[in-house]
Motif scaffolding. Structure first.
Motif, PDB file in Angstrom:
ATOM      1  N   MET A   1      47.949 -34.687  21.912  1.00 16.50           N
ATOM      2  CA  MET A   1      47.666 -34.072  20.629  1.00 16.50           C
ATOM      3  C   MET A   1      48.914 -34.179  19.753  1.00 16.50           C
ATOM      4  N   SER A   2      48.731 -34.621  18.513  1.00 17.11           N
ATOM      5  CA  SER A   2      49.872 -34.749  17.617  1.00 17.11           C
ATOM      6  C   SER A   2      50.337 -33.358  17.168  1.00 17.11           C
ATOM      7  N   LEU A   3      51.521 -33.325  16.626  1.00 11.94           N
ATOM      8  CA  LEU A   3      52.101 -32.058  16.180  1.00 11.94           C
ATOM      9  C   LEU A   3      51.249 -31.432  15.073  1.00 11.94           C
ATOM     10  N   LYS A   4      50.771 -32.255  14.164  1.00 16.96           N
ATOM     11  CA  LYS A   4      49.958 -31.741  13.061  1.00 16.96           C
ATOM     12  C   LYS A   4      48.658 -31.135  13.586  1.00 16.96           C
ATOM     13  N   GLU A   5      48.040 -31.797  14.570  1.00 12.99           N
ATOM     14  CA  GLU A   5      46.810 -31.257  15.167  1.00 12.99           C
ATOM     15  C   GLU A   5      47.090 -29.935  15.869  1.00 12.99           C
ATOM     16  N   ARG A   6      48.234 -29.859  16.530  1.00  8.57           N
ATOM     17  CA  ARG A   6      48.615 -28.621  17.223  1.00  8.57           C
ATOM     18  C   ARG A   6      48.799 -27.477  16.231  1.00  8.57           C
ATOM     19  N   ILE A   7      49.442 -27.773  15.111  1.00  4.80           N
ATOM     20  CA  ILE A   7      49.656 -26.745  14.078  1.00  4.80           C
ATOM     21  C   ILE A   7      48.310 -26.279  13.521  1.00  4.80           C
ATOM     22  N   THR A   8      47.403 -27.225  13.275  1.00  6.92           N
ATOM     23  CA  THR A   8      46.077 -26.882  12.752  1.00  6.92           C
ATOM     24  C   THR A   8      45.293 -26.033  13.754  1.00  6.92           C
ATOM     25  N   GLU A   9      45.372 -26.403  15.028  1.00  5.20           N
ATOM     26  CA  GLU A   9      44.689 -25.620  16.065  1.00  5.20           C
ATOM     27  C   GLU A   9      45.275 -24.207  16.155  1.00  5.20           C
ATOM     28  N   ASP A  10      46.597 -24.087  16.034  1.00  7.76           N
ATOM     29  CA  ASP A  10      47.233 -22.765  16.056  1.00  7.76           C
ATOM     30  C   ASP A  10      46.787 -21.927  14.866  1.00  7.76           C
ATOM     31  N   MET A  11      46.573 -22.585  13.724  1.00 15.10           N
ATOM     32  CA  MET A  11      46.099 -21.867  12.546  1.00 15.10           C
ATOM     33  C   MET A  11      44.692 -21.316  12.818  1.00 15.10           C
ATOM     34  N   LYS A  12      43.841 -22.140  13.408  1.00 14.69           N
ATOM     35  CA  LYS A  12      42.477 -21.696  13.721  1.00 14.69           C
ATOM     36  C   LYS A  12      42.495 -20.537  14.718  1.00 14.69           C
ATOM     37  N   ALA A  25      52.385 -17.634   8.137  1.00 14.17           N
ATOM     38  CA  ALA A  25      53.513 -18.533   8.416  1.00 14.17           C
ATOM     39  C   ALA A  25      53.031 -19.960   8.640  1.00 14.17           C
ATOM     40  N   ILE A  26      51.937 -20.110   9.380  1.00 10.43           N
ATOM     41  CA  ILE A  26      51.401 -21.443   9.666  1.00 10.43           C
ATOM     42  C   ILE A  26      50.840 -22.076   8.394  1.00 10.43           C
ATOM     43  N   ARG A  27      50.185 -21.277   7.576  1.00 13.08           N
ATOM     44  CA  ARG A  27      49.647 -21.810   6.318  1.00 13.08           C
ATOM     45  C   ARG A  27      50.761 -22.283   5.390  1.00 13.08           C
ATOM     46  N   LEU A  28      51.870 -21.550   5.356  1.00 10.41           N
ATOM     47  CA  LEU A  28      53.003 -21.987   4.535  1.00 10.41           C
ATOM     48  C   LEU A  28      53.535 -23.330   5.032  1.00 10.41           C
ATOM     49  N   LEU A  29      53.599 -23.494   6.341  1.00  8.73           N
ATOM     50  CA  LEU A  29      54.049 -24.754   6.914  1.00  8.73           C
ATOM     51  C   LEU A  29      53.073 -25.877   6.571  1.00  8.73           C
ATOM     52  N   LEU A  30      51.794 -25.638   6.740  1.00  8.52           N
ATOM     53  CA  LEU A  30      50.799 -26.659   6.415  1.00  8.52           C
ATOM     54  C   LEU A  30      50.814 -27.008   4.927  1.00  8.52           C
ATOM     55  N   ALA A  31      51.083 -26.037   4.080  1.00  6.20           N
ATOM     56  CA  ALA A  31      51.179 -26.303   2.641  1.00  6.20           C
ATOM     57  C   ALA A  31      52.367 -27.223   2.348  1.00  6.20           C
ATOM     58  N   ALA A  32      53.496 -26.995   3.019  1.00  4.11           N
ATOM     59  CA  ALA A  32      54.670 -27.846   2.826  1.00  4.11           C
ATOM     60  C   ALA A  32      54.386 -29.267   3.316  1.00  4.11           C
ATOM     61  N   ILE A  33      53.674 -29.375   4.432  1.00  5.11           N
ATOM     62  CA  ILE A  33      53.314 -30.689   4.973  1.00  5.11           C
ATOM     63  C   ILE A  33      52.384 -31.411   4.001  1.00  5.11           C
TER      64      ILE A  33
END
Length: 148
Positions: A1-12, A25-33
């Protein structure tokens, strides 16, 4: 699993658990990405994602210092929590000895002999140590090594 997928799964997962602080915190990171991807019209790989996370961590650390100086412990603790959340996505950090070894190897590899070679060493070490070592610590170690 890529890092981006892991971050998205953690958000869910945070959404399902109704963990609003972690979700924020996760949404802020995803917004920056997403901002970086839209600005440069690219899809980021894991190395680029680590650079964004590193930047976000640095911003949070600076905020903690400013909040503590202003005696705003409530805001500082919120930033510390975000640091904890973001740090989970970083690879394991290098020990002091490993950083020293990397600096010594880079000096031997480039033949650096004085402070004028600082930029050359940082350019060599930054991609090798990115995300695994605080570059300000690496910079201090290079200065110490070159001063000898």
């Amino acid at each position: 699993m890529s890092l981006k997928e892991r971050i998205t799964e953690d958000m869910k997962t945070a959404m399902r658990a109704k963990d609003t602080a972690r979700l924020s915190a996760i949404r802020l990171l995803l917004a920056a990405i997403k901002q970086k991807e839209v600005d440069e019209r690219i899809v980021l790989d894991d190395d680029a994602l680590l650079a964004i996370i590193e930047k976000q961590l640095k911003q949070r650390r600076d905020s903690v210092n400013q909040y503590e100086a202003a005696k705003r412990e409530d805001l500082a603790s919120a930033e510390r929590f975000e640091i904890e959340v973001l740090s989970a996505y970083m690879p394991a950090g290098l020990s002091e000895a490993e950083i020293d070894a990397a600096v010594s190897a880079a000096i031997a590899e480039t033949g650096a002999s004085g402070p004028a070679d600082m930029g050359k060493l940082m350019a060599l070490l930054k991609p090798r140590l990115a995300g695994r070592a605080d570059m300000s610590v690496v910079s201090a170690k290079i200065k110490t090594a070159l001063a000898r």
